[in-house]
Design a protein around this motif. Sequence first.
Motif, mmCIF file in Angstrom:
data_model
loop_
_atom_site.group_PDB
_atom_site.id
_atom_site.type_symbol
_atom_site.label_atom_id
_atom_site.label_comp_id
_atom_site.label_asym_id
_atom_site.label_seq_id
_atom_site.Cartn_x
_atom_site.Cartn_y
_atom_site.Cartn_z
ATOM 1 N N PRO A 1 -2.820 1.508 5.716
ATOM 2 C CA PRO A 1 -3.251 -0.061 6.246
ATOM 3 C C PRO A 1 -2.811 0.160 7.611
ATOM 4 N N ALA B 1 0.715 -1.337 0.095
ATOM 5 C CA ALA B 1 0.131 0.153 -0.268
ATOM 6 C C ALA B 1 1.325 1.484 0.197
ATOM 7 N N PHE C 1 -9.021 0.423 -2.150
ATOM 8 C CA PHE C 1 -7.926 0.324 -0.840
ATOM 9 C C PHE C 1 -9.211 0.539 0.476
ATOM 10 N N ILE D 1 -10.736 -8.424 5.277
ATOM 11 C CA ILE D 1 -10.636 -8.567 3.835
ATOM 12 C C ILE D 1 -11.786 -8.614 3.471
ATOM 13 N N HIS E 1 -8.389 -6.720 -9.293
ATOM 14 C CA HIS E 1 -8.943 -6.521 -8.264
ATOM 15 C C HIS E 1 -10.589 -5.350 -9.210
ATOM 16 N N LEU F 1 -14.686 -6.101 3.342
ATOM 17 C CA LEU F 1 -13.846 -5.701 2.733
ATOM 18 C C LEU F 1 -14.128 -5.072 0.898
#
Length: 168
Positions: free
Chosen positions: A71, A64, A167, A84, A120, A87
């Motif tokens: 995070p 990240a 994220f 997770i 993602h 999220l």
Amino acid sequence: MYVTHDRALTAPADDTAAVVAELGDRAEITDALYRFGLGQDLKDKDLFASAFAADAELDFRPAAAKWGGEPPLMTGRDSIVGTILALFTGRVDTTHQVTNVRIAIEGDTARLTALVEAQHLLVADPAVHALLKNPYDVELVREGSRWVIRRLRIANAWYTGEPTAIFG
């Protein structure tokens, strides 16, 4: 940090039982990482949780940091799985591909290095995505006849897309 031995097997080639045992361990060690990826992709809580030791630690901070994310360090199997899946479920579709697996085994502990590509996509707008190429550094422990992740550190080699949209 990463497994860089000059060979895969450590068992003597002429000791068939030792070679078979080591190959079995290597399959189970690799499977822990597969359970990690597929559990996320399917949003399968039980499969995802089966990848981790109860006292597991997941460190996504190095990855990240590449895009300015901060995070927290995630600790504990239940916390990791809950965080997770909360999220991603209903919001983000993922696919994980694992390659370049290297393993070092010492008794009931092991270290695994892998390269994982993780795509993602936002469910509401699949054009918004983040494709990550991440080196994984994994410490595992034997739990009965299987292996589970005790510590997972995820770095990032490169990414495309918008990780902050995925994220936060």
